[in-house]
Design a protein around this motif. Structure first.
Motif, PDB file in Angstrom:
ATOM      1  N   THR A  65       0.857  -1.183   0.000  1.00 22.41           N
ATOM      2  CA  THR A  65       0.000   0.000   0.000  1.00 22.41           C
ATOM      3  C   THR A  65       0.889   1.228   0.000  1.00 22.41           C
ATOM      4  OG1 THR A  65      -0.086   0.196   2.399  1.00 22.41           O
ATOM      5  CG2 THR A  65      -1.771  -1.201   1.356  1.00 22.41           C
ATOM      6  N   TYR A  66       0.301   2.376  -0.230  1.00 23.10           N
ATOM      7  CA  TYR A  66       1.075   3.617  -0.193  1.00 23.10           C
ATOM      8  C   TYR A  66       1.692   3.798   1.195  1.00 23.10           C
ATOM      9  CZ  TYR A  66      -0.870   5.360  -4.628  1.00 23.10           C
ATOM     10  OH  TYR A  66      -1.199   5.548  -5.936  1.00 23.10           O
ATOM     11  N   GLN A  67       0.921   3.510   2.233  1.00 21.40           N
ATOM     12  CA  GLN A  67       1.421   3.667   3.602  1.00 21.40           C
ATOM     13  C   GLN A  67       2.582   2.720   3.877  1.00 21.40           C
ATOM     14  OE1 GLN A  67      -2.272   3.105   5.697  1.00 21.40           O
ATOM     15  NE2 GLN A  67      -2.672   5.310   5.791  1.00 21.40           N
ATOM     16  N   GLU A  68       2.473   1.479   3.422  1.00 21.59           N
ATOM     17  CA  GLU A  68       3.567   0.523   3.607  1.00 21.59           C
ATOM     18  C   GLU A  68       4.817   0.971   2.854  1.00 21.59           C
ATOM     19  OE1 GLU A  68       0.959  -3.596   4.129  1.00 21.59           O
ATOM     20  OE2 GLU A  68       1.427  -2.846   2.115  1.00 21.59           O
ATOM     21  N   ALA A  96       5.590   4.033   2.104  1.00 21.87           N
ATOM     22  CA  ALA A  96       6.127   5.202   2.809  1.00 21.87           C
ATOM     23  C   ALA A  96       6.988   4.755   3.985  1.00 21.87           C
ATOM     24  CB  ALA A  96       4.984   6.097   3.288  1.00 21.87           C
ATOM     25  N   ARG A  97       6.521   3.781   4.740  1.00 17.67           N
ATOM     26  CA  ARG A  97       7.318   3.265   5.866  1.00 17.67           C
ATOM     27  C   ARG A  97       8.603   2.629   5.360  1.00 17.67           C
ATOM     28  NH1 ARG A  97       2.232   1.853   8.097  1.00 17.67           N
ATOM     29  NH2 ARG A  97       2.353  -0.217   7.190  1.00 17.67           N
ATOM     30  N   PRO A 141       7.345  10.580   3.950  1.00 15.01           N
ATOM     31  CA  PRO A 141       5.940  10.882   4.238  1.00 15.01           C
ATOM     32  C   PRO A 141       5.049  10.310   3.132  1.00 15.01           C
ATOM     33  CG  PRO A 141       7.292  12.867   4.348  1.00 15.01           C
ATOM     34  CD  PRO A 141       8.149  11.785   3.763  1.00 15.01           C
ATOM     35  N   LEU A 142       3.830   9.968   3.508  1.00 10.45           N
ATOM     36  CA  LEU A 142       2.877   9.404   2.564  1.00 10.45           C
ATOM     37  C   LEU A 142       2.703  10.299   1.337  1.00 10.45           C
ATOM     38  CD1 LEU A 142       0.766   7.248   1.858  1.00 10.45           C
ATOM     39  CD2 LEU A 142      -0.868   8.532   3.253  1.00 10.45           C
ATOM     40  N   GLN A 143       2.598  11.592   1.556  1.00 12.37           N
ATOM     41  CA  GLN A 143       2.400  12.520   0.434  1.00 12.37           C
ATOM     42  C   GLN A 143       3.577  12.491  -0.533  1.00 12.37           C
ATOM     43  OE1 GLN A 143      -0.537  13.778  -0.033  1.00 12.37           O
ATOM     44  NE2 GLN A 143       0.068  14.704  -1.947  1.00 12.37           N
ATOM     45  N   VAL A 175       5.423   9.842  -1.206  1.00 13.71           N
ATOM     46  CA  VAL A 175       5.269   8.606  -1.991  1.00 13.71           C
ATOM     47  C   VAL A 175       4.245   8.829  -3.092  1.00 13.71           C
ATOM     48  CG1 VAL A 175       4.498   6.193  -1.911  1.00 13.71           C
ATOM     49  CG2 VAL A 175       6.019   7.089  -0.131  1.00 13.71           C
ATOM     50  N   ARG A 176       3.138   9.454  -2.761  1.00 11.48           N
ATOM     51  CA  ARG A 176       2.112   9.749  -3.776  1.00 11.48           C
ATOM     52  C   ARG A 176       2.697  10.598  -4.903  1.00 11.48           C
ATOM     53  NH1 ARG A 176      -3.111  11.136   0.027  1.00 11.48           N
ATOM     54  NH2 ARG A 176      -3.534   8.988   0.615  1.00 11.48           N
ATOM     55  N   THR A 232      -4.683   3.816  -0.230  1.00  9.41           N
ATOM     56  CA  THR A 232      -3.894   4.219   0.928  1.00  9.41           C
ATOM     57  C   THR A 232      -3.953   3.219   2.065  1.00  9.41           C
ATOM     58  OG1 THR A 232      -5.727   5.502   1.794  1.00  9.41           O
ATOM     59  CG2 THR A 232      -4.116   6.662   0.402  1.00  9.41           C
TER      60      THR A 232
END
Length: 84
Positions: A37-40, A42-43, A48-50, A52-53, A83
């Motif tokens: 996922t985007y969150q994974e 990012a980690r 930051p998540l943004q 990665v997006r 997300t």
């Protein structure tokens, strides 16, 4: 259904992916290839998540341009809401 691709097409995709900036290429591989996922992602990337997006959007748009798909709006926001 089995899809076959011409070796030249696969070579072109590989070339375009390798030409991406490192951040975009890493985000693309984690999300689109490995299925994170985007969150994974990012980690994993320590971003930051943004960010990665932003990197994913830039990578997707660069791939579309490089592969001659600039007019194909279906890919502009592919996975944009993914997300979770």
């Amino acid at each position: 259904m089995k899809t076959s691709y011409l070796p030249s097409t696969l070579a072109q995709v590989r070339h375009e992916v390798e030409a991406l900036p490192a951040e975009g290429r890493a985000a693309l591989m984690l999300v689109c290839v490995q299925g994170l996922t985007y969150q994974e992602a990012a980690r994993e990337l320590g971003l930051p998540l943004q960010s990665v997006r932003k990197h994913l959007l830039g990578a997707r748009l660069a791939l579309m341009r490089g592969l001659g798909m600039a007019g194909d709006r279906r890919l502009d926001h592919a996975g944009a809401h993914r997300t979770s």
